[in-house]
Design an enzyme around this catalytic site. Structure first.
Site, PDB file in Angstrom:
ATOM      1  N   VAL A  57       0.978  -1.275   0.224  1.00  0.00           N
ATOM      2  CA  VAL A  57       0.378   0.195  -0.395  1.00  0.00           C
ATOM      3  C   VAL A  57       0.954   1.068   0.327  1.00  0.00           C
ATOM      4  O   VAL A  57       0.354   2.472  -0.329  1.00  0.00           O
ATOM      5  CB  VAL A  57      -1.430  -0.176   1.433  1.00  0.00           C
ATOM      6  CG1 VAL A  57      -1.544  -1.640   1.596  1.00  0.00           C
ATOM      7  CG2 VAL A  57       0.034  -0.210   2.344  1.00  0.00           C
ATOM      8  N   TYR A 100       2.896   5.596  15.073  1.00  0.00           N
ATOM      9  CA  TYR A 100       1.768   5.013  15.205  1.00  0.00           C
ATOM     10  C   TYR A 100       0.673   6.328  15.795  1.00  0.00           C
ATOM     11  O   TYR A 100      -0.423   6.382  14.610  1.00  0.00           O
ATOM     12  CB  TYR A 100       1.764   4.099  16.364  1.00  0.00           C
ATOM     13  CG  TYR A 100       1.039   2.982  15.757  1.00  0.00           C
ATOM     14  CD1 TYR A 100       0.477   2.511  15.412  1.00  0.00           C
ATOM     15  CD2 TYR A 100      -0.745   3.366  17.494  1.00  0.00           C
ATOM     16  CE1 TYR A 100      -0.139   0.877  14.977  1.00  0.00           C
ATOM     17  CE2 TYR A 100      -1.377   2.305  17.367  1.00  0.00           C
ATOM     18  CZ  TYR A 100      -1.826   1.343  15.740  1.00  0.00           C
ATOM     19  OH  TYR A 100      -2.425   0.707  15.383  1.00  0.00           O
ATOM     20  N   THR A 137      -4.151 -10.302  18.104  1.00  0.00           N
ATOM     21  CA  THR A 137      -4.192 -10.656  16.846  1.00  0.00           C
ATOM     22  C   THR A 137      -2.377 -11.152  16.802  1.00  0.00           C
ATOM     23  O   THR A 137      -1.755 -10.818  18.141  1.00  0.00           O
ATOM     24  CB  THR A 137      -4.153 -10.141  15.905  1.00  0.00           C
ATOM     25  OG1 THR A 137      -2.587  -8.541  16.690  1.00  0.00           O
ATOM     26  CG2 THR A 137      -5.501  -8.856  15.500  1.00  0.00           C
TER      27      THR A 137
END
Length: 252
Positions: A64, A155, A190
């Site tokens: 991306v 982040y 995750t």
């Protein structure tokens, strides 16, 4: 319903975690999927899981951070299925943990490139494909797009940026029938958080759980359910929203 009239969705970061859970959920509702990721094995596995359950899916390797990859991704959706109705821009990285002055420009740039510029790259092509008939886009932000976190300057900056980008685009394209929202997960179980390559020490994860009103991490399926709602007709009057899915972490 014939195959050609069923909706088509792109899911980036679809090789695992929230992306895979969302792709499987949407496919279970009859949506045809274009799964995108830099991880070819995981991406192909997601597409195979969808096909094994009777759905339609294709995998497209997509970085991306490259505009040309994002253009090719959307072109594949249009060439393969003839339309694009839904996009979930979910690809992301957590990045290096360090205080701001020690972070380093290369680490900073990588996190911004994937988490923010990657969303922008995808959106530009998705919006162009949706302008004729409308659609729904959801971008993955984070509770760190609403809060701060020591050691996570890049982040936090990227995810704050995703929310700002989402709101600006929602205002720009609402009249074209395109709804654009963000989902802001808290701690989700995750590979990025609890896997072997996670940068999160157990004590930090436990601290996050202790801050949550529900006292646990989310499953990817629970975030996927929020995304599925945001792209459905049930949320037809919702746009420009940054929906928090954090078990109450940010409520206190």
């Amino acid at each position: 319903m014939d195959s050609g009239s069923r909706k088509v969705a792109i899911v980036t970061g679809g090789a695992s975690g929230i992306g895979r859970a969302t792709a499987l959920l949407l496919a279970g509702e009859g949506t045809r999927l274009v799964v995108a990721d830099v991880g070819e094995a995981g991406g192909e596995e997601t597409a195979n899981l969808i096909r094994a359950r009777g759905g339609e899916a294709v995998f497209v390797r997509t970085d991306v951070t490259k505009d040309s990859d994002c253009a090719a991704l959307v072109a594949t959706a249009l060439e393969r299925f003839g339309r694009l109705d839904i996009a979930f821009n979910n690809a992301g990285v957590i990045g290096y943990a360090a205080f701001t002055a020690d972070y380093g420009v290369e680490n900073w740039q990588r996190v911004i490139d994937v988490n923010l510029t990657g969303v922008f790259n995808c959106m530009t092509h998705e919006i162009r494909a949706m302008k004729a008939a409308g659609g729904a886009i959801v971008n993955t932000a984070s509770i760190m797009g609403k809060l701060g976190a020591p050691g996570g300057s890049a982040y936090c900056a990227a995810k704050h940026g995703v929310i700002g980008l989402t709101r600006a685009a929602a205002l720009e394209y609402g009249r074209d029938g395109i709804r654009i929202n963000a989902v802001c997960p808290g701690y989700v179980e995750t590979a990025m958080t609890v896997g072997d390559g996670s940068i999160f020490p157990k004590r930090k994860l436990q601290a996050g759980i202790d801050r949550a009103a529900i006292r646990r991490m989310a499953s990817p399926d629970e975030v996927a359910a929020a995304v599925a709602w945001l792209v459905s007709e049930k949320s037809a009057f919702v746009t420009g929203e940054a929906l928090t899915v954090d078990g109450g972490v940010s409520a206190g």
